[in-house]
Design a protein around this motif. Sequence first.
Motif, PDB file in Angstrom:
ATOM      1  N   PRO A  16       0.832  -1.204   0.000  1.00 17.28           N
ATOM      2  CA  PRO A  16       0.000   0.000   0.000  1.00 17.28           C
ATOM      3  C   PRO A  16       0.876   1.268   0.000  1.00 17.28           C
ATOM      4  O   PRO A  16       1.864   1.340   0.727  1.00 17.28           O
ATOM      5  CB  PRO A  16      -0.798  -0.111   1.294  1.00 17.28           C
ATOM      6  CG  PRO A  16      -0.812  -1.572   1.601  1.00 17.28           C
ATOM      7  CD  PRO A  16       0.509  -2.086   1.118  1.00 17.28           C
ATOM      8  N   GLN A  78      -3.691  -6.600   5.838  1.00 15.33           N
ATOM      9  CA  GLN A  78      -4.923  -6.470   6.613  1.00 15.33           C
ATOM     10  C   GLN A  78      -4.956  -5.119   7.310  1.00 15.33           C
ATOM     11  O   GLN A  78      -3.932  -4.610   7.731  1.00 15.33           O
ATOM     12  CB  GLN A  78      -5.009  -7.597   7.655  1.00 15.33           C
ATOM     13  CG  GLN A  78      -5.019  -8.986   7.057  1.00 15.33           C
ATOM     14  CD  GLN A  78      -6.220  -9.236   6.168  1.00 15.33           C
ATOM     15  OE1 GLN A  78      -7.291  -8.678   6.352  1.00 15.33           O
ATOM     16  NE2 GLN A  78      -6.058 -10.088   5.173  1.00 15.33           N
ATOM     17  N   SER A  80      -5.714  -2.357   5.896  1.00 16.39           N
ATOM     18  CA  SER A  80      -5.491  -1.294   4.922  1.00 16.39           C
ATOM     19  C   SER A  80      -6.658  -1.310   3.939  1.00 16.39           C
ATOM     20  O   SER A  80      -7.312  -2.326   3.752  1.00 16.39           O
ATOM     21  CB  SER A  80      -4.152  -1.562   4.222  1.00 16.39           C
ATOM     22  OG  SER A  80      -4.222  -1.378   2.856  1.00 16.39           O
ATOM     23  N   ASN A  81      -6.920  -0.183   3.333  1.00 17.03           N
ATOM     24  CA  ASN A  81      -7.985  -0.116   2.333  1.00 17.03           C
ATOM     25  C   ASN A  81      -7.536  -0.666   0.988  1.00 17.03           C
ATOM     26  O   ASN A  81      -8.321  -0.740   0.058  1.00 17.03           O
ATOM     27  CB  ASN A  81      -8.454   1.333   2.151  1.00 17.03           C
ATOM     28  CG  ASN A  81      -9.184   1.828   3.370  1.00 17.03           C
ATOM     29  OD1 ASN A  81      -9.784   1.056   4.101  1.00 17.03           O
ATOM     30  ND2 ASN A  81      -9.120   3.126   3.609  1.00 17.03           N
ATOM     31  N   SER A  82      -6.293  -1.042   0.905  1.00 16.24           N
ATOM     32  CA  SER A  82      -5.723  -1.523  -0.353  1.00 16.24           C
ATOM     33  C   SER A  82      -6.111  -2.973  -0.600  1.00 16.24           C
ATOM     34  O   SER A  82      -6.071  -3.808   0.297  1.00 16.24           O
ATOM     35  CB  SER A  82      -4.197  -1.409  -0.309  1.00 16.24           C
ATOM     36  OG  SER A  82      -3.639  -1.982  -1.463  1.00 16.24           O
TER      37      SER A  82
END
Length: 102
Positions: A16, A78, A80-82
């Motif tokens: 990310p 985990q 993360s918005n990625s």
Amino acid sequence: EEFPPGWTRLMLRNIPNRIAKDLLVEWLEDHGLKGVKYSVRVPQGSRRGVNAGYAFIEFANPADAADRGLKLNGLRFQGSNSGKITRVSPAQHQTRIGNAWR
């Protein structure tokens, strides 16, 4: 994918862009690098506060690079918005990052 014998420097792709180096190191430790000698370089992106989406991991021992490096392939970050999934490959240039082993 197998790594060429003796290689110690790997490229970790698809991280990310907003993950800081300290959080990446924490993630690496949680995913099998705890107790292993390695150093990390995270190139900065073109905008301030973001990375370029990849990092270099230099292992002190080629066996650790081959064994543990492969285990970092195909993972997600985990929390993360990625939705990116990691991809690990031998770094094209096998030069030492520095002497800051963890």
